[in-house]
Enzyme design. Structure first.
Site, short mmCIF file in Angstrom:
data_model
loop_
_atom_site.label_atom_id
_atom_site.label_comp_id
_atom_site.label_asym_id
_atom_site.label_seq_id
_atom_site.Cartn_x
_atom_site.Cartn_y
_atom_site.Cartn_z
N LEU A 24 0.94 -1.09 -0.18
CA LEU A 24 0.16 -0.12 0.16
C LEU A 24 0.78 1.32 -0.24
CD1 LEU A 24 -2.37 -1.14 2.81
CD2 LEU A 24 -2.53 -1.81 0.37
N ARG A 31 2.65 14.02 6.97
CA ARG A 31 3.44 14.40 8.34
C ARG A 31 4.85 14.26 7.84
NH1 ARG A 31 1.00 9.53 11.82
NH2 ARG A 31 0.54 8.82 9.63
N ASP A 126 5.46 2.05 4.34
CA ASP A 126 6.28 2.73 4.68
C ASP A 126 6.97 1.90 6.06
OD1 ASP A 126 4.37 2.39 6.65
OD2 ASP A 126 3.75 4.46 6.95
N GLU A 178 -7.31 1.92 16.27
CA GLU A 178 -6.53 2.92 15.83
C GLU A 178 -6.21 3.89 16.82
OE1 GLU A 178 -4.67 2.80 13.07
OE2 GLU A 178 -5.80 0.83 12.78
N ASN A 251 6.52 7.70 9.29
CA ASN A 251 5.58 8.85 9.07
C ASN A 251 6.07 10.34 9.11
OD1 ASN A 251 3.26 6.79 8.97
ND2 ASN A 251 3.83 6.60 11.06
N ARG A 357 37.14 10.63 -10.17
CA ARG A 357 35.79 10.75 -11.03
C ARG A 357 35.55 9.51 -11.74
NH1 ARG A 357 36.32 16.19 -13.79
NH2 ARG A 357 34.46 15.65 -14.58
N TYR A 390 45.58 17.52 -12.43
CA TYR A 390 44.25 17.21 -12.83
C TYR A 390 44.69 16.26 -14.33
CZ TYR A 390 40.38 16.72 -15.85
OH TYR A 390 39.53 16.16 -16.75
N ALA A 404 54.27 17.84 -9.05
CA ALA A 404 53.27 18.54 -8.61
C ALA A 404 52.56 19.59 -9.87
CB ALA A 404 53.56 19.28 -7.45
N ALA A 447 59.97 20.87 -16.08
CA ALA A 447 59.20 21.46 -15.34
C ALA A 447 58.77 22.79 -15.92
CB ALA A 447 59.86 21.90 -13.85
C1 UD1 Z 1 -1.56 1.99 9.92
C2 UD1 Z 1 -2.30 0.92 10.56
C3 UD1 Z 1 -2.05 0.90 11.98
C4 UD1 Z 1 -0.50 0.42 12.13
C5 UD1 Z 1 0.32 1.27 11.37
C6 UD1 Z 1 1.58 0.62 11.37
C7 UD1 Z 1 -4.42 1.36 9.44
C8 UD1 Z 1 -5.83 1.80 9.39
N1 UD1 Z 1 -3.63 1.72 10.43
O1 UD1 Z 1 -1.40 3.15 10.55
O2 UD1 Z 1 -2.73 0.24 12.63
O3 UD1 Z 1 -0.30 0.21 13.62
O4 UD1 Z 1 -0.21 1.50 9.98
O5 UD1 Z 1 2.62 1.48 10.79
O6 UD1 Z 1 -4.16 0.61 8.24
N2 UD1 Z 1 -2.49 3.94 2.36
C9 UD1 Z 1 -2.84 4.07 1.00
N3 UD1 Z 1 -4.19 4.71 0.53
C10 UD1 Z 1 -4.81 5.42 1.68
C11 UD1 Z 1 -4.26 5.50 2.86
C12 UD1 Z 1 -3.14 4.63 3.18
O7 UD1 Z 1 -2.21 3.27 -0.01
O8 UD1 Z 1 -5.94 5.53 1.21
C13 UD1 Z 1 -1.19 3.51 2.59
C14 UD1 Z 1 -0.10 4.26 2.79
O9 UD1 Z 1 0.57 4.84 2.04
C15 UD1 Z 1 0.73 3.60 3.89
C16 UD1 Z 1 -0.53 2.58 4.66
O10 UD1 Z 1 -1.36 2.71 3.66
O11 UD1 Z 1 1.80 3.05 3.40
C17 UD1 Z 1 -0.65 2.86 6.04
O12 UD1 Z 1 -1.13 4.35 5.97
P1 UD1 Z 1 -0.70 5.32 7.06
O13 UD1 Z 1 -1.41 6.54 6.78
O14 UD1 Z 1 0.77 5.37 7.40
O15 UD1 Z 1 -1.45 4.50 8.34
P2 UD1 Z 1 -0.88 4.68 9.95
O16 UD1 Z 1 -1.73 5.78 10.41
O17 UD1 Z 1 0.47 4.64 10.06
CA CA Z 2 2.17 4.45 8.62
#
Ligand code: UD1
Ligand code: CA
Length: 479
Positions: A24, A31, A126, A178, A251, A357, A390, A404, A447
């Site tokens: 994902l 942030r 992430d 959450e 984050n 280089r 150089y 040199a 030289a």
């Molecule tokens: C998320 C988890 C949390 C966990 C944490 C671990 C959820 C709801 N919560 O929280 O329980 O402890 O990760 O690091 O999943 N993303 C998408 N599309 C969206 C939203 C997010 O692809 O619409 C992806 C982000 O790019 C990211 C991941 O999902 O890679 C998690 O999203 P993020 O916003 O970082 O969630 P957390 O608040 O960290």
């Molecule tokens: Ca996250």
């Protein structure tokens, strides 16, 4: 030991035909306060997403899906450009997520892909510190039981920001809450959701359609699917992670720095296990994948990056930078030396403050000293360029001594030209070679000469005006 090793290797090699890994990577990453999409921020020289892809690849999945949204074009082109370098051979599918309404929406966008597979591993985009070994273990445990889902849980010293794992009195998984929806008691729970899961594909799909939006932002939480799967009477297991640091989610820039430090420390301890000497292991910056021989001694402040290979018994003083280069055995790199895309054979000495280089090749025992710059040149065996020179686009033979301040004038404003310096040539200080030009073996160059014509073997060339002395034209002592 051997059996264990073999099993690990086997796990790596046997492609899991029914497994699809879904990453994902569509979220905004607000942030980070950066226009660069979060998955592309670098940890130890490669994007966060590359670390996740590399770990996923080691499972031998049938396919890897990447959900992209925020900065999708940038993410897609960076991944496409990096796949070969990162060793990704599994088919990679990009899935666009348009609504960005939470991690479950991201998975929903991928349903057409997920339908093709029995088992889905979902990874947040992430968490660069995840280890392939842990993922393989999760996949094995999942395969071994008739499970609906498995989530990697870890106990962390500071759970703030993460989803908390709620267990029933008998210890069984109940749900994930959450941070934004947690009450004070829940916030005290230190067992968190790492954002790495394995799902039975059908159970996941069934749960996704039952989700309702949650929290202040009315998002669809992937974490809610776990409780729903449990309600479907399919077991949900919390897999206890071996090391909570694997779960660090990036984050913010502070977490990015934390991930970087942890990975650097990991690389440093692996190298020390292999016999490399690091004077201050927390103060060197060595990329994963760099190879270094036994008893090579590395001082603080060095950056050793990319595909670098370094031999044994080398001495690398402080603040040396090396990228994508090959360094032989017994090489000394003194303070401040900078080397890019070059080859340095055994027993060479560079620096302090030498600069190689790209496409420079130093043969055995060559020396490049203080404030000398070499570009796209061969410096022959035992040859010396010790001070303030150089040397560019040059083929230099063996046993050459460069005085040199010598400069190869390789650029005429339009084109680059070659300088050839034969074996055992002795070049005096402050010589200019106006390329294209060849000086043959056993020549001597006076030289201060500006050499524009070929110099035959064993001859002396002097190309400067003669000294004139005019008496009484100097400064009068008593004026
Ligand atoms: C998320 C988890 C949390 C966990 C944490 C671990 C959820 C709801 N919560 O929280 O329980 O402890 O990760 O690091 O999943 N993303 C998408 N599309 C969206 C939203 C997010 O692809 O619409 C992806 C982000 O790019 C990211 C991941 O999902 O890679 C998690 O999203 P993020 O916003 O970082 O969630 P957390 O608040 O960290
Ligand atoms: Ca996250």
């Amino acid at each position: 030991q051997v059996r264990f090793f073999f099993r690990q290797e086997l796990n790596k090699m046997v492609a899991k035909k029914n497994l699809c890994v879904l990453i994902l990577a569509a979220g905004k990453g607000t942030r980070m306060k950066s226009p660069l999409p979060k998955p592309l921020h670098l940890v130890c020289g490669i994007p966060i997403l590359a670390h996740i892809l590399k770990a996923a690849q080691e499972l031998g999945p049938a396919a890897i899906g990447i959900v992209v949204g925020h900065g999708a074009d940038e993410v897609v082109s960076a991944v496409k450009a990096g796949l070969t370098d990162w060793g990704i051979t599994a088919p990679v599918v990009f899935i666009p997520q348009t609504d960005l309404s939470g991690s479950a929406s991201a998975v929903k966008a991928a349903v057409p892909l997920l339908q093709k597979f029995e088992t889905i591993m979902v990874l947040n985009g992430d968490t660069p510190l995840l280890k392939a070994k842990t993922l393989a273990h999760m996949a094995d445990v999942f395969e071994g039981g008739e499970m609906g889902a498995l989530v990697l849980g870890v106990n962390v010293p500071n759970p703030t920001g993460y989803g908390r794992i709620i267990r029933a009195e008998d210890g069984a998984f109940e749900k994930i809450v959450e941070e934004t929806d947690a009450d004070e008691d829940t916030k005290k729970i230190s067992e968190i959701n790492s954002g790495m899961y394995v799902f039975n594909s059908k159970a996941l799909q069934a749960a996704l359609i039952q989700l309702t939006p949650q929290g202040p932002k009315q998002e669809y939480y992937l974490t809610d699917t776990l409780a729903l799967i449990k309600e479907m009477q399919k077991p949900v297991l919390v897999f206890a992670g071996p090391d909570y640091r694997e779960a660090l989610g990036v984050n913010s820039k502070a977490q990015l720095a934390e991930a970087e430090q942890i990975m650097r420390d990991r690389v440093a301890s692996e190298l020390m296990d292999e016999g490399v000497t690091l004077v201050r292991p927390h103060e060197v910056f060595i990329d994963p994948g760099v190879k270094i021989g036994v008893d090579t001694f590395i001082c603080p402040g060095c950056y050793i990056c990319g595909k670098t290979v370094i031999g044994k018994n080398c001495t690398i003083e402080g603040n040396v930078y090396i990228k994508d280069s090959i360094i032989g055995d017994n090489v000394t790199l003194k303070m401040g030396t900078y080397i890019e895309e070059s080859e340095v054979a055994e027993e060479c000495q560079l620096g302090p403050y030498a600069h190689l280089r790209p496409k420079s090749v130093l043969k055995k025992g060559a020396k490049v000293g203080n404030f000398s710059e070499i570009k796209k040149s061969v410096i022959g065996e035992g040859s010396k360029v010790n001070h303030l020179s150089y040397i560019g686009d040059t083929q230099m033979g063996a046993g050459v001594n460069i005085g040199a301040g010598t400069i190869t004038c390789n650029y005429d404003g339009k084109n680059k030209h070659q300088t050839v310096i034969g074996d055992h040539a002795f070049v005096g200080s402050n010589v200019n070679f106006v390329a294209p030009v060849t000086v043959h073996e056993y020549t001597k160059i006076g030289a201060g000469s500006t050499i524009t014509k070929e110099v035959p073997a064993e001859s002396l060339a002097i190309a400067r005006s003669r000294q004139v002395v005019l008496e009484n034209k100097g400064i009068k002592k008593n004026d």
